[in-house]
Design a protein around this motif. Structure first.
Motif, PDB file in Angstrom:
ATOM      1  N   ASN A  12      28.727  50.953  25.569  1.00 42.21           N
ATOM      2  CA  ASN A  12      27.795  50.428  26.561  1.00 42.21           C
ATOM      3  C   ASN A  12      28.446  49.439  27.518  1.00 42.21           C
ATOM      4  O   ASN A  12      28.233  49.496  28.730  1.00 42.21           O
ATOM      5  N   CYS A  44      21.473  56.660  32.455  1.00 45.23           N
ATOM      6  CA  CYS A  44      21.181  57.151  31.104  1.00 45.23           C
ATOM      7  C   CYS A  44      19.914  57.996  31.032  1.00 45.23           C
ATOM      8  O   CYS A  44      19.687  58.693  30.043  1.00 45.23           O
ATOM      9  N   ASN A  78      27.141  48.988  20.968  1.00 43.03           N
ATOM     10  CA  ASN A  78      26.580  47.853  21.701  1.00 43.03           C
ATOM     11  C   ASN A  78      27.062  46.518  21.122  1.00 43.03           C
ATOM     12  O   ASN A  78      26.365  45.510  21.190  1.00 43.03           O
ATOM     13  N   LYS A  98      27.765  59.029  30.868  1.00 44.58           N
ATOM     14  CA  LYS A  98      28.859  58.070  31.066  1.00 44.58           C
ATOM     15  C   LYS A  98      30.181  58.769  31.401  1.00 44.58           C
ATOM     16  O   LYS A  98      31.038  58.192  32.073  1.00 44.58           O
ATOM     17  N   ASN A 152      21.910  45.172  26.103  1.00 43.77           N
ATOM     18  CA  ASN A 152      22.715  45.542  27.266  1.00 43.77           C
ATOM     19  C   ASN A 152      22.760  44.404  28.292  1.00 43.77           C
ATOM     20  O   ASN A 152      23.788  44.165  28.934  1.00 43.77           O
ATOM     21  N   TYR A 173      22.506  51.504  35.725  1.00 44.64           N
ATOM     22  CA  TYR A 173      22.866  51.935  34.370  1.00 44.64           C
ATOM     23  C   TYR A 173      21.685  52.612  33.669  1.00 44.64           C
ATOM     24  O   TYR A 173      21.835  53.673  33.059  1.00 44.64           O
ATOM     25  N   SER A 204      23.914  58.765  26.978  1.00 46.35           N
ATOM     26  CA  SER A 204      25.311  58.338  27.167  1.00 46.35           C
ATOM     27  C   SER A 204      26.263  59.457  27.570  1.00 46.35           C
ATOM     28  O   SER A 204      27.409  59.181  27.954  1.00 46.35           O
TER      29      SER A 204
END
Length: 304
Positions: free
Chosen positions: A113, A192, A95, A66, A164, A188, A63
């Motif tokens: 997320n 990660c 999440n 991100k 997710n 995505y 993460s």
């Protein structure tokens, strides 16, 4: 300041404590990571380096990536970005579906997320080749051409990415996902999976230390205002529902990943990356947070 000497002092203190927590075993490829790995790397804005332990071993930054996707999306989308994602601490697990439904498909912030999935959707809309273009952005910001995704970890995450998938479907039902779900999810999971060493991670985040300017190229990545705002989001939201605790103990903008990494910045001074795979119940590196708390106390360097 002799950072290496301070590292040694703190590490000696940590040796007397139990390294509590466990690795992120819900992602198959992360189950086999040696839980005793520990690396630190600090890079000053003037280019000086201090290091300890396993700082040159690559690990999955998860993460932490991100923040980089947020930086690029903010650069491309400007203030329109905040119509689709908020900037408030979540106060719930990273999440959570409950909060997302309550907020009608608008994630509380870009670092949980759901928020990161919206950011990925934004990038898929803007970039001709999202995966290729994004990794080139990361390489450009870091000045390191060898940074890459790990297909093995990306596939491992796909195999267990049910929640997710639920998050993105819920947001799609509210109209907050514009592109094909499978394309956004693939982007995505690859995002990660990026691997870096502590040294590479520390170097990558220097552009935020330098208020949006990449120090190795002198290229402006973000305006001063945008850089400030991303740092503020890291401070408020970088550790999920433990963000307040991290701010209270450490006093630096930072971001964690379930691979056990943490990156933290002191604007105009340094970027520091720590890696220790054992996580607490909130999904953050136990030893990493303890080290950083002691580090900012010992150096008396925090933003407060």
């Amino acid at each position: 300041m002799n950072y290496s000497k301070i590292f040694s002092k703190i590490i000696h203190e940590l040796e007397e404590k139990n390294n509590l927590g466990k690795v992120a075993n819900y992602i198959p490829e992360l189950r086999s990571v040696d839980p005793h790995k520990f690396g630190i790397h600090l890079t000053t804005l003037k280019g000086k380096h201090s290091t300890f332990g396993d700082s040159n071993e690559k690990f999955s930054i998860q993460s932490i990536a991100k923040v980089l996707s947020l930086a690029l999306a903010y650069k491309l989308e400007d203030e329109n970005l905040w119509e689709r994602v908020g900037v408030e601490p979540s106060g719930t697990p990273f999440n959570s579906l409950i909060q997302l439904e309550h907020d009608l498909g608008i994630p509380r912030n870009p670092l949980i997320n759901a928020g990161a999935l919206v950011i990925c959707d934004v990038l898929v809309s803007h970039l001709k080749k999202p995966k290729e273009d994004f990794i080139e952005f990361v390489r450009s910001v870091s000045g390191i051409s060898t940074i890459d995704y790990c297909s093995r970890i990306a596939e491992s995450e796909k195999s267990t990415g049910y929640r997710n998938t639920a998050l993105i479907n819920l947001m799609k039902s509210f109209g907050n996902i514009k592109n094909d779900i499978d394309i956004v999810m693939d982007f995505y999971f690859n995002l990660c999976s990026i691997e870096m060493t502590c040294k590479e991670l520390s170097q990558t985040f220097l552009f935020l230390v330098n208020y949006g300017i990449c120090p190795n190229t002198n290229e402006r990545i973000l305006t001063v205002s945008k850089s400030k705002r991303i740092s503020a989001i890291m401070q408020l939201c970088g550790f999920y529902d433990e963000a307040g605790e991290f701010a209270f103990k450490v006093g630096l903008p930072g971001k964690s990943g379930v691979g056990g990494g943490i990156v933290a910045i002191h604007p105009n001074k340094y970027s520091i990356a720590v890696w220790s795979p054992k996580l607490n119940k909130k999904g953050n590196s136990t030893k990493g947070i303890t080290f950083l708390e002691k580090f900012t106390t010992e150096t008396q360097f925090s933003i407060f």
